[in-house]
Design a protein around this motif. Structure first.
Motif, PDB file in Angstrom:
ATOM      1  N   LEU A   1       0.808  -1.222   0.000  1.00  9.50           N
ATOM      2  CA  LEU A   1       0.000   0.000   0.000  1.00  9.50           C
ATOM      3  C   LEU A   1       0.842   1.273   0.000  1.00  9.50           C
ATOM      4  O   LEU A   1       0.301   2.360  -0.188  1.00  9.50           O
ATOM      5  CB  LEU A   1      -0.916   0.015   1.233  1.00  9.50           C
ATOM      6  CG  LEU A   1      -1.917  -1.131   1.380  1.00  9.50           C
ATOM      7  CD1 LEU A   1      -2.698  -0.991   2.682  1.00  9.50           C
ATOM      8  CD2 LEU A   1      -2.883  -1.166   0.187  1.00  9.50           C
ATOM      9  N   LEU A   2       2.140   1.158   0.211  1.00  7.57           N
ATOM     10  CA  LEU A   2       2.976   2.340   0.419  1.00  7.57           C
ATOM     11  C   LEU A   2       3.852   2.689  -0.779  1.00  7.57           C
ATOM     12  O   LEU A   2       4.697   3.574  -0.678  1.00  7.57           O
ATOM     13  CB  LEU A   2       3.888   2.118   1.652  1.00  7.57           C
ATOM     14  CG  LEU A   2       3.200   1.725   2.956  1.00  7.57           C
ATOM     15  CD1 LEU A   2       4.228   1.589   4.073  1.00  7.57           C
ATOM     16  CD2 LEU A   2       2.129   2.748   3.342  1.00  7.57           C
ATOM     17  N   ARG A   3       3.639   2.048  -1.892  1.00  9.16           N
ATOM     18  CA  ARG A   3       4.559   2.202  -3.017  1.00  9.16           C
ATOM     19  C   ARG A   3       4.559   3.608  -3.595  1.00  9.16           C
ATOM     20  O   ARG A   3       5.555   4.048  -4.168  1.00  9.16           O
ATOM     21  CB  ARG A   3       4.201   1.191  -4.114  1.00  9.16           C
ATOM     22  CG  ARG A   3       4.463  -0.254  -3.699  1.00  9.16           C
ATOM     23  CD  ARG A   3       3.972  -1.230  -4.732  1.00  9.16           C
ATOM     24  NE  ARG A   3       4.241  -2.616  -4.351  1.00  9.16           N
ATOM     25  CZ  ARG A   3       3.764  -3.670  -4.967  1.00  9.16           C
ATOM     26  NH1 ARG A   3       2.960  -3.506  -6.018  1.00  9.16           N
ATOM     27  NH2 ARG A   3       4.064  -4.884  -4.555  1.00  9.16           N
ATOM     28  N   ASP A   4       3.450   4.317  -3.497  1.00  9.79           N
ATOM     29  CA  ASP A   4       3.328   5.606  -4.186  1.00  9.79           C
ATOM     30  C   ASP A   4       3.634   6.809  -3.293  1.00  9.79           C
ATOM     31  O   ASP A   4       3.495   7.941  -3.750  1.00  9.79           O
ATOM     32  CB  ASP A   4       1.911   5.758  -4.760  1.00  9.79           C
ATOM     33  CG  ASP A   4       1.603   4.692  -5.799  1.00  9.79           C
ATOM     34  OD1 ASP A   4       2.549   4.249  -6.477  1.00  9.79           O
ATOM     35  OD2 ASP A   4       0.428   4.297  -5.909  1.00  9.79           O
ATOM     36  N   GLU A   5       4.018   6.596  -2.063  1.00 13.18           N
ATOM     37  CA  GLU A   5       4.298   7.726  -1.170  1.00 13.18           C
ATOM     38  C   GLU A   5       5.641   7.507  -0.470  1.00 13.18           C
ATOM     39  O   GLU A   5       5.755   6.690   0.445  1.00 13.18           O
ATOM     40  CB  GLU A   5       3.188   7.898  -0.129  1.00 13.18           C
ATOM     41  CG  GLU A   5       3.330   9.194   0.655  1.00 13.18           C
ATOM     42  CD  GLU A   5       2.147   9.465   1.573  1.00 13.18           C
ATOM     43  OE1 GLU A   5       2.388   9.852   2.721  1.00 13.18           O
ATOM     44  OE2 GLU A   5       0.993   9.277   1.122  1.00 13.18           O
ATOM     45  N   PRO A   6       6.687   8.223  -0.895  1.00  7.48           N
ATOM     46  CA  PRO A   6       8.039   7.989  -0.357  1.00  7.48           C
ATOM     47  C   PRO A   6       8.133   8.138   1.162  1.00  7.48           C
ATOM     48  O   PRO A   6       8.815   7.350   1.820  1.00  7.48           O
ATOM     49  CB  PRO A   6       8.889   9.050  -1.071  1.00  7.48           C
ATOM     50  CG  PRO A   6       8.142   9.346  -2.324  1.00  7.48           C
ATOM     51  CD  PRO A   6       6.694   9.214  -1.984  1.00  7.48           C
ATOM     52  N   ALA A   7       7.451   9.145   1.729  1.00  8.65           N
ATOM     53  CA  ALA A   7       7.539   9.351   3.179  1.00  8.65           C
ATOM     54  C   ALA A   7       6.945   8.166   3.930  1.00  8.65           C
ATOM     55  O   ALA A   7       7.475   7.747   4.970  1.00  8.65           O
ATOM     56  CB  ALA A   7       6.812  10.636   3.566  1.00  8.65           C
ATOM     57  N   ALA A   8       5.861   7.611   3.410  1.00 11.80           N
ATOM     58  CA  ALA A   8       5.252   6.446   4.048  1.00 11.80           C
ATOM     59  C   ALA A   8       6.125   5.207   3.860  1.00 11.80           C
ATOM     60  O   ALA A   8       6.228   4.365   4.763  1.00 11.80           O
ATOM     61  CB  ALA A   8       3.860   6.208   3.484  1.00 11.80           C
ATOM     62  N   ARG A   9       6.765   5.087   2.684  1.00 12.04           N
ATOM     63  CA  ARG A   9       7.659   3.945   2.461  1.00 12.04           C
ATOM     64  C   ARG A   9       8.823   3.964   3.451  1.00 12.04           C
ATOM     65  O   ARG A   9       9.266   2.909   3.918  1.00 12.04           O
ATOM     66  CB  ARG A   9       8.211   3.970   1.025  1.00 12.04           C
ATOM     67  CG  ARG A   9       7.239   3.476  -0.014  1.00 12.04           C
ATOM     68  CD  ARG A   9       7.962   2.929  -1.254  1.00 12.04           C
ATOM     69  NE  ARG A   9       9.011   3.833  -1.733  1.00 12.04           N
ATOM     70  CZ  ARG A   9       8.802   4.828  -2.572  1.00 12.04           C
ATOM     71  NH1 ARG A   9       7.586   5.077  -3.027  1.00 12.04           N
ATOM     72  NH2 ARG A   9       9.807   5.588  -2.974  1.00 12.04           N
ATOM     73  N   ARG A  10       9.302   5.146   3.764  1.00  8.69           N
ATOM     74  CA  ARG A  10      10.382   5.249   4.751  1.00  8.69           C
ATOM     75  C   ARG A  10       9.933   4.698   6.099  1.00  8.69           C
ATOM     76  O   ARG A  10      10.679   3.961   6.762  1.00  8.69           O
ATOM     77  CB  ARG A  10      10.812   6.715   4.893  1.00  8.69           C
ATOM     78  CG  ARG A  10      11.772   6.958   6.045  1.00  8.69           C
ATOM     79  CD  ARG A  10      12.187   8.417   6.147  1.00  8.69           C
ATOM     80  NE  ARG A  10      12.943   8.625   7.368  1.00  8.69           N
ATOM     81  CZ  ARG A  10      12.447   9.139   8.485  1.00  8.69           C
ATOM     82  NH1 ARG A  10      11.160   9.505   8.520  1.00  8.69           N
ATOM     83  NH2 ARG A  10      13.200   9.283   9.543  1.00  8.69           N
ATOM     84  N   LEU A  11       8.726   5.049   6.517  1.00  7.37           N
ATOM     85  CA  LEU A  11       8.220   4.517   7.786  1.00  7.37           C
ATOM     86  C   LEU A  11       8.064   3.009   7.725  1.00  7.37           C
ATOM     87  O   LEU A  11       8.289   2.309   8.727  1.00  7.37           O
ATOM     88  CB  LEU A  11       6.880   5.180   8.126  1.00  7.37           C
ATOM     89  CG  LEU A  11       6.912   6.675   8.433  1.00  7.37           C
ATOM     90  CD1 LEU A  11       5.508   7.183   8.774  1.00  7.37           C
ATOM     91  CD2 LEU A  11       7.864   6.981   9.576  1.00  7.37           C
TER      92      LEU A  11
END
Length: 496
Positions: free
Chosen positions: A343-353
């Protein structure tokens, strides 16, 4: 009669003081403080020493980094807008203290310390709502509201003293009159303080609102947060919302914020995946009980979960992975984290978390190499630095992370957790003198100067028995820092 005469003289003296005070004008906005910036900072340090020892205090690098990032953006806007004076900017700490407390609360302390309960972070839906609370609390600090309240309290003390002494005079004739006079005096002082506090609340709203857009946040966050607090106040009035107790939410304040939103911009900003994960983390860490953790794990398994909006599903999966990790269920944590990654592929800040969560899971499972693989090498952000050092310590390679941590503490000497990790690394590398100094610096960062002094003295004793050339440099640093701790302790003794 002699006692009564003496009491009359004391009462008259108190009333005389009250008369003089009555002629003094009330402090105006931005003025009226008799407490210097240095004294306010020292007062704040005395308070945070107790908060650091509170079992509810938590230094979670992920949450602290997120909240501190919001605060730094607001501070930048305050500097650019001229609402933060250079003296206050230089002397104050500008630090966030997080508490596991599930109640919805935030507060400003003397000296630029801001406290935030995880319950408040978990309640917010957007970064802008959290920023509105921090902007409000920051404005209390920049406008010197705390020192002005202390000054005003000192001015009000003779009013209360005079009422109590008059009550003692009246006791010989009418006990009921005694109670009435004392209670009346207390009510007068409290009413004066309440009126002054309401003025400060309105000022903090206005100043905080003015920081939002320049800092990169949507001002609608103020209205959204007010709506949440108002709904909470209607639904629950049993004392579970201390923020509403210390920050009374009046109709006037709500209307003022709503009126400031330009027409056509009243729609709230949609929640981001990053903030959804942060709020979920706050909710899980604020509920450490086993039953609560199992509830977080069960949520993604509920009927209809797949039809929920993406931020809701991401938050639930993040909470499930973190809760499973808290329960030492590595398999369950990894499964939830894998579902979350999709679910986090499109948002870099969320991918970091998501990467940080994966590193936490692998570290808790004892796989230090997998934890290191989840962390990008060379990152200078605090969560990555601290997690990487923990993983390197578990892998038996502490020397690979000391340089990065040393660079970090040069810029952030008040980071107690970084100092403590450095102490562990230097001890593992066979450098006990450096380790003792780092332990002392960790205590100093928590404003526990007595404990820091003890460790610096232990370092002195160790240095006398050392013959290594490099230890002479450390010994010199320890001597200098020991004298600084002695000076700070003398200042504390003088203040007491």
């Amino acid at each position: 009669m002699r006692v009564l005469s003496a009491t009359v003289l004391i009462a008259l003296a108190a009333l005389s003081c009250t008369s003089v005070l009555a002629q003094s004008p009330l402090p105006t906005l931005g003025d009226g403080s008799e407490l210097t910036a240095s004294a306010e900072r020292r007062l704040g340090e005395r308070i945070v020493r107790a908060l650091y020892r509170d079992p509810e205090h938590i230094d979670d690098p992920v949450l602290a980094d997120y909240v501190q990032g919001i605060l730094q953006a607001l501070l930048g806007a305050a500097r650019a807008g001229g609402t933060l004076s250079p003296e206050i900017d230089e002397r104050f700490a500008w630090d966030i203290l997080l508490s596991r407390d599930r109640t919805v609360n935030a507060f400003a302390l003397p000296g630029g310390y801001l406290g935030v309960h995880l319950g408040l972070i978990g309640l917010t839906s957007t970064r802008d709502e959290l920023a509105s609370v921090l902007a409000h609390e920051l404005s209390h600090v920049t406008q010197r509201h705390i020192s002005r309240l202390i000054t005003d309290q000192d001015r009000q003390t003779p009013l209360l003293l005079g009422a109590m002494l008059l009550g003692a005079l009246a006791a010989s004739k009418n006990p009921a009159a005694t109670q009435a006079l004392v209670v009346g005096g207390q009510a007068l002082v409290l009413q004066n303080q309440l009126n002054f506090s309401r003025t400060m609340e309105r000022e903090a709203d206005r100043m905080g609102y003015g920081l939002m857009a320049p800092a990169g946040f949507a001002p609608q966050g103020f209205v959204g947060m007010f709506d949440k607090l108002q709904q909470a106040n209607r639904l629950n009035d049993n004392g579970s919302w201390p923020y509403l107790r210390s920050h009374p939410l009046t109709t006037e304040r709500i209307a003022d914020m709503q009126a400031r939103i330009p027409p056509g911009q009243a729609t709230a900003q949609p929640p981001t995946l990053e903030h959804a994960l942060i709020a979920a983390r706050a909710r899980v860490l604020a509920s450490p009980g086993v039953d609560a953790l199992r509830q977080w794990i069960a949520e993604p398994q509920a009927t209809g979960f797949a039809s929920q909006p993406v931020p809701r599903r991401a938050a639930a999966l993040y909470a499930a992975a973190l809760a499973s990790n808290q329960l030492r269920d590595a398999a369950g944590a990894r499964a939830a984290a894998r579902a979350l990654d999709d679910l986090l592929r499109d948002e870099p800040a969320a991918r970091r978390l998501g990467r940080l969560l994966n590193a936490e899971i692998e570290l808790a499972a004892g796989d230090a190499d997998a934890a290191l693989a989840a962390l990008p090498e060379g990152s200078a952000r605090r969560p990555e630095l601290l997690l990487r050092m923990q993983a390197l310590l578990h892998a038996g390679r502490p020397g690979e992370g000391t340089a990065a941590l040393q660079t970090w503490i040069v810029v952030h000497p008040g980071d107690a957790s970084a100092w403590q990790l450095l102490a562990s690394a230097w001890q593992a590398l066979g450098q006990p003198l450096r380790a003792v100094r780092a332990e002392a610096e960790a205590h100093a960062a928590r404003c526990d100067y007595g404990a820091a002094l003890d460790r610096f003295r232990a370092g002195q004793d160790l240095a006398r028995r050392s013959t290594a050339a490099a230890d002479h440099i450390e010994a010199s640093i320890i001597d200098t820092r020991l004298r600084a701790m002695e000076s700070l302790l003398r200042e504390q003794a003088a203040e007491r």
